[in-house]
Scaffold this active site. Structure first.
Site, PDB file in Angstrom:
ATOM      1  N   ASP A 289      79.474  23.470  77.793  1.00 32.89           N
ATOM      2  CA  ASP A 289      78.631  22.447  77.922  1.00 32.89           C
ATOM      3  C   ASP A 289      78.881  21.102  77.035  1.00 32.89           C
ATOM      4  OD1 ASP A 289      76.729  20.428  78.851  1.00 32.89           O
ATOM      5  OD2 ASP A 289      74.832  21.884  78.484  1.00 32.89           O
TER       6      ASP A 289
ATOM      7  N   ASP B  44      69.246  19.492  82.583  1.00 35.79           N
ATOM      8  CA  ASP B  44      69.071  19.422  81.156  1.00 35.79           C
ATOM      9  C   ASP B  44      67.638  19.046  80.781  1.00 35.79           C
ATOM     10  OD1 ASP B  44      71.554  20.050  79.890  1.00 35.79           O
ATOM     11  OD2 ASP B  44      72.498  18.230  81.136  1.00 35.79           O
TER      12      ASP B  44
ATOM     13  N   MET C 160      66.407  22.701  76.319  1.00 37.36           N
ATOM     14  CA  MET C 160      66.607  22.147  74.990  1.00 37.36           C
ATOM     15  C   MET C 160      65.396  21.857  74.373  1.00 37.36           C
ATOM     16  SD  MET C 160      70.187  19.852  75.746  1.00 37.36           S
ATOM     17  CE  MET C 160      69.589  20.110  77.298  1.00 37.36           C
TER      18      MET C 160
ATOM     19  N   MET D  58      77.621  25.478  73.347  1.00 33.38           N
ATOM     20  CA  MET D  58      77.547  23.895  73.538  1.00 33.38           C
ATOM     21  C   MET D  58      78.681  23.668  72.836  1.00 33.38           C
ATOM     22  SD  MET D  58      74.554  22.964  74.701  1.00 33.38           S
ATOM     23  CE  MET D  58      75.443  21.281  74.504  1.00 33.38           C
TER      24      MET D  58
ATOM     25  N   GLY E  93      81.176  17.149  77.099  1.00 33.19           N
ATOM     26  CA  GLY E  93      82.559  16.754  77.062  1.00 33.19           C
ATOM     27  C   GLY E  93      83.657  17.379  77.865  1.00 33.19           C
TER      28      GLY E  93
ATOM     29  N   HIS F 192      73.339  21.860  87.121  1.00 36.38           N
ATOM     30  CA  HIS F 192      72.906  21.991  85.859  1.00 36.38           C
ATOM     31  C   HIS F 192      71.749  20.782  85.477  1.00 36.38           C
ATOM     32  CE1 HIS F 192      73.506  23.284  81.643  1.00 36.38           C
ATOM     33  NE2 HIS F 192      73.408  21.859  81.174  1.00 36.38           N
TER      34      HIS F 192
ATOM     35  N   GLY G 110      79.084  16.422  83.122  1.00 28.20           N
ATOM     36  CA  GLY G 110      78.080  15.489  83.476  1.00 28.20           C
ATOM     37  C   GLY G 110      78.819  14.074  83.872  1.00 28.20           C
ATOM     38  N   SER G 111      79.233  13.312  82.674  1.00 30.92           N
ATOM     39  CA  SER G 111      79.808  12.266  82.972  1.00 30.92           C
ATOM     40  C   SER G 111      81.107  12.253  83.838  1.00 30.92           C
ATOM     41  CB  SER G 111      80.309  11.216  81.736  1.00 30.92           C
ATOM     42  OG  SER G 111      79.690  12.061  80.639  1.00 30.92           O
TER      43      SER G 111
ATOM     44  N   GLY H 286      71.749  16.831  73.197  1.00 31.72           N
ATOM     45  CA  GLY H 286      70.878  15.683  73.298  1.00 31.72           C
ATOM     46  C   GLY H 286      71.226  14.685  74.202  1.00 31.72           C
TER      47      GLY H 286
ATOM     48  N   SER I 146      76.127  18.258  85.418  1.00 34.40           N
ATOM     49  CA  SER I 146      74.769  17.954  84.960  1.00 34.40           C
ATOM     50  C   SER I 146      74.261  16.738  85.531  1.00 34.40           C
ATOM     51  CB  SER I 146      74.879  17.862  83.150  1.00 34.40           C
ATOM     52  OG  SER I 146      73.916  17.352  82.898  1.00 34.40           O
TER      53      SER I 146
ATOM     54  N   HIS J 192      68.866  24.176  81.828  1.00 34.15           N
ATOM     55  CA  HIS J 192      69.090  24.335  80.259  1.00 34.15           C
ATOM     56  C   HIS J 192      67.747  23.979  79.514  1.00 34.15           C
ATOM     57  CE1 HIS J 192      71.996  22.679  76.824  1.00 34.15           C
ATOM     58  NE2 HIS J 192      71.259  23.702  76.292  1.00 34.15           N
TER      59      HIS J 192
ATOM     60  N   MET K  89      64.749  18.157  77.847  1.00 34.07           N
ATOM     61  CA  MET K  89      64.988  17.918  76.660  1.00 34.07           C
ATOM     62  C   MET K  89      63.496  17.365  76.042  1.00 34.07           C
ATOM     63  SD  MET K  89      68.211  15.451  76.294  1.00 34.07           S
ATOM     64  CE  MET K  89      70.060  16.078  77.131  1.00 34.07           C
TER      65      MET K  89
HETATM   66  C1  DX5 Z   1      74.018  17.796  76.262  1.00 32.69           C
HETATM   67  C2  DX5 Z   1      73.753  18.453  77.730  1.00 32.69           C
HETATM   68  C3  DX5 Z   1      74.958  18.357  78.685  1.00 32.69           C
HETATM   69  C4  DX5 Z   1      75.404  17.062  78.943  1.00 32.69           C
HETATM   70  C5  DX5 Z   1      76.625  16.942  79.270  1.00 32.69           C
HETATM   71  O1  DX5 Z   1      72.788  17.758  75.525  1.00 32.69           O
HETATM   72  O2  DX5 Z   1      73.216  19.639  77.459  1.00 32.69           O
HETATM   73  O3  DX5 Z   1      74.598  19.327  79.651  1.00 32.69           O
HETATM   74  O4  DX5 Z   1      74.683  16.383  79.997  1.00 32.69           O
HETATM   75  O5  DX5 Z   1      77.270  15.801  79.541  1.00 32.69           O
HETATM   76  P1  DX5 Z   1      78.576  15.476  79.385  1.00 32.69           P
HETATM   77  O6  DX5 Z   1      79.533  16.160  80.575  1.00 32.69           O
HETATM   78  O7  DX5 Z   1      78.527  14.129  79.857  1.00 32.69           O
HETATM   79  O8  DX5 Z   1      79.215  15.799  78.002  1.00 32.69           O
HETATM   80 ZN    ZN Z   2      73.163  21.086  79.312  1.00 27.73          ZN
END
Ligand code: DX5
Ligand code: ZN
Length: 218
Positions: A177, A36, A69, A138, A179, A34, A199-200, A143, A9, A67, A38
């Site tokens: 998606d 995101d 949101m 999810m 954690g 990916h 992501g992280s 968010g 992400s 994605h 928002m």
């Molecule tokens: C959350 C996003 C995710 C997020 C995942 O709202 O949809 O895609 O970036 O990030 P990590 O992998 O750090 O949880």
């Molecule tokens: Zn996402």
């Protein structure tokens, strides 16, 4: 059985250099990118929109997994398609007419995904599966990046995987998606996940290529 894919992400990337970050994850072995989006309404955060997808499209031929949101995303499907998204995923909770929105994505020539928040049951997608290429479960409340995976989602994925098998629809990807880490990825893959968003755990890794490979199970 679908190939296992990793979709890092860009939410965790350096926003000032996002094009280069997209190239970097692909060079490090990512399958998809990916993105995101928002809207500050469906989720309590604002990230980026269709101009960023169009900008990324100029930097990379990689698969843009978008994605949304966004509340009532049907208002923007054609714009994201024109910007160069390869897959557009919308939230079941954000669409008054989910079936119509998925038809719009398909009509725009793109792959279509449905995302489910942690509290949403898999039964809501039963009648739209003919229009789905992917179901995104999810594993955090959407968010924000950097949250901890909600463990109940693993059982939900097992149920979804069993249901898709029952229907002979194993071609539909199951994406998780939120954690996802090198530590929990094996359990998620065993539950039936075929596409892991991270992501992280990818962007904070010392060795990005190694992290992506480990999440994919190599
Ligand atoms: C959350 C996003 C995710 C997020 C995942 O709202 O949809 O895609 O970036 O990030 P990590 O992998 O750090 O949880
Ligand atoms: Zn996402």
């Amino acid at each position: 059985m679908n190939k296992i894919k990793v979709s890092p992400s860009l939410l965790a990337s350096d926003f000032g250099r996002m094009g280069e970050e997209a190239r970097r994850i692909i060079a490090c072995g990512a399958d998809w990118i990916h993105c995101d989006v928002m809207d500050g309404d469906f989720v309590p955060n604002i990230s980026f929109g269709q101009p960023m997808i169009a900008a990324l499209r100029k930097y990379t031929d990689g698969f843009l997994d978008v994605h949304l949101m966004v509340r009532e995303p049907g208002r923007y499907v054609e714009e994201f398609a024109a910007a160069g998204a390869d897959m557009i995923t919308v939230h079941a909770e954000a669409c008054d007419h989910l079936h119509r929105t998925l038809q719009q994505i398909r009509a725009a020539g793109k792959k279509a995904g449905v995302a489910l928040n942690p509290a949403t049951d898999i039964n809501v997608i039963e009648y739209v599966l003919p229009l789905c290429d992917m179901v995104l479960c999810m594993s955090v409340n959407p968010g924000f990046g950097g949250q901890k995976l909600i463990p109940e989602v693993i059982e939900k994925i097992r149920r979804l995987s069993a249901r898709l098998r029952e229907l002979g629809r194993e071609d539909i990807d199951i994406q998780i998606d939120g954690g996802v880490t090198e530590e929990n990825a094996a359990e998620l893959r065993a539950a039936g996940v075929t596409c892991l968003v991270a992501g992280s755990s990818v962007f904070k890794a010392q060795d990005m290529a190694k992290a992506i490979a480990a999440i994919r199970g190599e």
